[in-house]
Write a protein that holds these residues in place. Sequence first.
Motif, PDB file in Angstrom:
ATOM      1  N   PHE A  67     -61.632 -59.173  25.800  1.00  0.00           N
ATOM      2  CA  PHE A  67     -61.028 -60.506  25.909  1.00  0.00           C
ATOM      3  C   PHE A  67     -59.821 -60.473  26.844  1.00  0.00           C
ATOM      4  N   CYS A  68     -58.973 -59.462  26.681  1.00  0.00           N
ATOM      5  CA  CYS A  68     -57.780 -59.358  27.525  1.00  0.00           C
ATOM      6  C   CYS A  68     -58.146 -59.170  28.986  1.00  0.00           C
ATOM      7  N   GLU A  69     -59.160 -58.371  29.254  1.00  0.00           N
ATOM      8  CA  GLU A  69     -59.591 -58.147  30.632  1.00  0.00           C
ATOM      9  C   GLU A  69     -60.098 -59.427  31.272  1.00  0.00           C
ATOM     10  N   GLN A  70     -60.828 -60.232  30.504  1.00  0.00           N
ATOM     11  CA  GLN A  70     -61.417 -61.456  31.057  1.00  0.00           C
ATOM     12  C   GLN A  70     -60.414 -62.594  31.168  1.00  0.00           C
ATOM     13  N   SER A  71     -59.421 -62.594  30.291  1.00  0.00           N
ATOM     14  CA  SER A  71     -58.479 -63.713  30.256  1.00  0.00           C
ATOM     15  C   SER A  71     -57.149 -63.415  30.939  1.00  0.00           C
ATOM     16  N   GLY A  72     -56.907 -62.148  31.262  1.00  0.00           N
ATOM     17  CA  GLY A  72     -55.644 -61.776  31.897  1.00  0.00           C
ATOM     18  C   GLY A  72     -54.492 -61.622  30.915  1.00  0.00           C
ATOM     19  N   PHE A  86     -58.195 -65.800  21.354  1.00  0.00           N
ATOM     20  CA  PHE A  86     -59.201 -64.778  21.062  1.00  0.00           C
ATOM     21  C   PHE A  86     -60.299 -65.348  20.173  1.00  0.00           C
ATOM     22  N   VAL A  87     -59.923 -66.124  19.166  1.00  0.00           N
ATOM     23  CA  VAL A  87     -60.902 -66.754  18.272  1.00  0.00           C
ATOM     24  C   VAL A  87     -61.816 -67.688  19.064  1.00  0.00           C
ATOM     25  N   GLU A  88     -61.237 -68.506  19.926  1.00  0.00           N
ATOM     26  CA  GLU A  88     -62.041 -69.460  20.709  1.00  0.00           C
ATOM     27  C   GLU A  88     -62.967 -68.727  21.673  1.00  0.00           C
ATOM     28  N   TRP A  89     -62.511 -67.596  22.188  1.00  0.00           N
ATOM     29  CA  TRP A  89     -63.350 -66.785  23.078  1.00  0.00           C
ATOM     30  C   TRP A  89     -64.494 -66.150  22.281  1.00  0.00           C
ATOM     31  N   LEU A  90     -64.194 -65.593  21.112  1.00  0.00           N
ATOM     32  CA  LEU A  90     -65.226 -64.981  20.281  1.00  0.00           C
ATOM     33  C   LEU A  90     -66.284 -65.990  19.865  1.00  0.00           C
ATOM     34  N   ALA A 103     -70.977 -64.587  13.671  1.00  0.00           N
ATOM     35  CA  ALA A 103     -70.709 -65.269  12.409  1.00  0.00           C
ATOM     36  C   ALA A 103     -69.209 -65.424  12.226  1.00  0.00           C
ATOM     37  N   PRO A 104     -68.759 -66.480  11.536  1.00  0.00           N
ATOM     38  CA  PRO A 104     -67.328 -66.644  11.262  1.00  0.00           C
ATOM     39  C   PRO A 104     -66.713 -65.434  10.566  1.00  0.00           C
ATOM     40  N   SER A 105     -67.463 -64.799   9.662  1.00  0.00           N
ATOM     41  CA  SER A 105     -66.936 -63.621   8.960  1.00  0.00           C
ATOM     42  C   SER A 105     -66.680 -62.467   9.919  1.00  0.00           C
ATOM     43  N   THR A 106     -67.524 -62.351  10.938  1.00  0.00           N
ATOM     44  CA  THR A 106     -67.321 -61.304  11.948  1.00  0.00           C
ATOM     45  C   THR A 106     -66.070 -61.594  12.761  1.00  0.00           C
ATOM     46  N   ILE A 107     -65.866 -62.849  13.121  1.00  0.00           N
ATOM     47  CA  ILE A 107     -64.679 -63.227  13.888  1.00  0.00           C
ATOM     48  C   ILE A 107     -63.418 -62.994  13.072  1.00  0.00           C
ATOM     49  N   ASP A 108     -63.470 -63.339  11.797  1.00  0.00           N
ATOM     50  CA  ASP A 108     -62.313 -63.102  10.929  1.00  0.00           C
ATOM     51  C   ASP A 108     -61.993 -61.610  10.855  1.00  0.00           C
ATOM     52  N   ALA A 139     -61.063 -71.912  10.955  1.00  0.00           N
ATOM     53  CA  ALA A 139     -61.494 -72.846   9.912  1.00  0.00           C
ATOM     54  C   ALA A 139     -61.916 -74.184  10.518  1.00  0.00           C
ATOM     55  N   GLN A 140     -61.199 -74.637  11.548  1.00  0.00           N
ATOM     56  CA  GLN A 140     -61.579 -75.881  12.220  1.00  0.00           C
ATOM     57  C   GLN A 140     -62.951 -75.752  12.881  1.00  0.00           C
ATOM     58  N   LEU A 141     -63.182 -74.615  13.533  1.00  0.00           N
ATOM     59  CA  LEU A 141     -64.461 -74.399  14.204  1.00  0.00           C
ATOM     60  C   LEU A 141     -65.599 -74.325  13.193  1.00  0.00           C
ATOM     61  N   VAL A 142     -65.338 -73.737  12.022  1.00  0.00           N
ATOM     62  CA  VAL A 142     -66.363 -73.654  10.982  1.00  0.00           C
ATOM     63  C   VAL A 142     -66.722 -75.054  10.477  1.00  0.00           C
ATOM     64  N   LYS A 143     -65.722 -75.922  10.312  1.00  0.00           N
ATOM     65  CA  LYS A 143     -65.999 -77.295   9.873  1.00  0.00           C
ATOM     66  C   LYS A 143     -66.858 -78.031  10.894  1.00  0.00           C
ATOM     67  N   GLU A 144     -66.544 -77.833  12.172  1.00  0.00           N
ATOM     68  CA  GLU A 144     -67.350 -78.458  13.218  1.00  0.00           C
ATOM     69  C   GLU A 144     -68.775 -77.917  13.193  1.00  0.00           C
ATOM     70  N   MET A 145     -68.903 -76.627  12.928  1.00  0.00           N
ATOM     71  CA  MET A 145     -70.222 -76.003  12.840  1.00  0.00           C
ATOM     72  C   MET A 145     -71.032 -76.602  11.700  1.00  0.00           C
ATOM     73  N   GLU A 146     -70.382 -76.798  10.557  1.00  0.00           N
ATOM     74  CA  GLU A 146     -71.080 -77.341   9.391  1.00  0.00           C
ATOM     75  C   GLU A 146     -71.523 -78.776   9.622  1.00  0.00           C
ATOM     76  N   LYS A 147     -70.708 -79.547  10.326  1.00  0.00           N
ATOM     77  CA  LYS A 147     -71.072 -80.930  10.612  1.00  0.00           C
ATOM     78  C   LYS A 147     -72.292 -81.006  11.516  1.00  0.00           C
ATOM     79  N   SER A 148     -72.390 -80.084  12.449  1.00  0.00           N
ATOM     80  CA  SER A 148     -73.501 -80.096  13.398  1.00  0.00           C
ATOM     81  C   SER A 148     -74.703 -79.301  12.905  1.00  0.00           C
ATOM     82  N   ALA A 149     -74.601 -78.717  11.697  1.00  0.00           N
ATOM     83  CA  ALA A 149     -75.680 -77.920  11.103  1.00  0.00           C
ATOM     84  C   ALA A 149     -76.026 -76.696  11.943  1.00  0.00           C
TER      85      ALA A 149
END
Length: 352
Positions: A67-72, A86-90, A103-108, A139-149
């Motif tokens: 992530f650091c290499e790609q984002s500087g 990093f979370v948004e990149w993952l 999976a969210p658990s992997t990102i956590d 947590a916000q990304l997970v909620k969006e994921m659940e809404k979109s199934a």
Amino acid sequence: MTNADLSVSSSSTPPAAPTPVRPEEFDEQTRAALGALDHRAVRVVADGRPERTRSGYAQDWKSWTKFCEQSGVPLLAVTSGTLTAFVEWLWTQPGWKAGTSLAPSTIDRRISGTVVSARQEHAVKLEEGVARLARNRLAQLVKEMEKSAEKRGRGQAAPLLVDHLVAISAACPDNLRGIRDRALVLMHFAVAGREHELAANRVRDYALTSAGIQADLRVSKVRPRVVPVPYGTRPSICPVRAWTAWKEAAELTDPDAPAWPRLHSRWNTVMESGLQPESVGDVITRAGARAGIQIRFTGHSPRRGLATSSRMKGHDQIVIAKQGGWAPHSKVLAGYLEVVDQWEDNALLGVL
């Protein structure tokens, strides 16, 4: 009292203790020596962690490095903002299997591994709660994921239940591999073990008693425990009888030898090295497929299966938690049990 008495009394008073040097007054040599001791302490504790934990942290730091290499972002700039990025990149990265996402658990876990590695491996002083903002974003990304199934990761492991054990045991061939696989699946279920806990076991860790086996799961990334495994009422799925049969068939006479050794791929002879944690999971998966069960079991399936099956027999969460080494009020365990409880404690019972 005379002057002489005063003189003697004064001379017997112990000298005042020297004033200790304050930390901010330490010289460079002292600071260097203390720094070396701190570094050594960190290394000793880190090296004492289970191999699977160390390997996981190494993978987490590898992802952070990419992530650091790609984002500087500078490699050691572990802050609230960079961890959130990093979370948004993952979230955009592919999963372990083609066509899947992490999976969210992997990102956590990647967040935790990065923070721990920065602190312990690179001696970076991080602010307290540095990962809080990143986890809020997750947590916000997970909620969006659940809404979109949207589906991510492999999902929860399917529970391996008693009926499955019966089918798996019956399908195991009457050879050394089949005897081992039967014993491993049954013991895995009985102790509600994790893959690495079984992989680390030695022959001496299964002590036979008149009531059953005392299984010493001495290597655990969470907490070591000794699990009592009583004789089963059905011989075909009794873990004690299965272990005894395996020990005798494989001639496991060395107490320090692996309890679950590898078998030669061609000759099926016992090898000196033990199964790796991933290989323990592979045995579970193959055993289910061999029995023709239309569920893909993983190395976590026996663990969840014990919790589910035990709850179906009415056992309390505290009792189940003790057997499997969960925290007494584990949210993960409570989630497994809720699947059972939703039918036993349902608001519609007796209503319709």
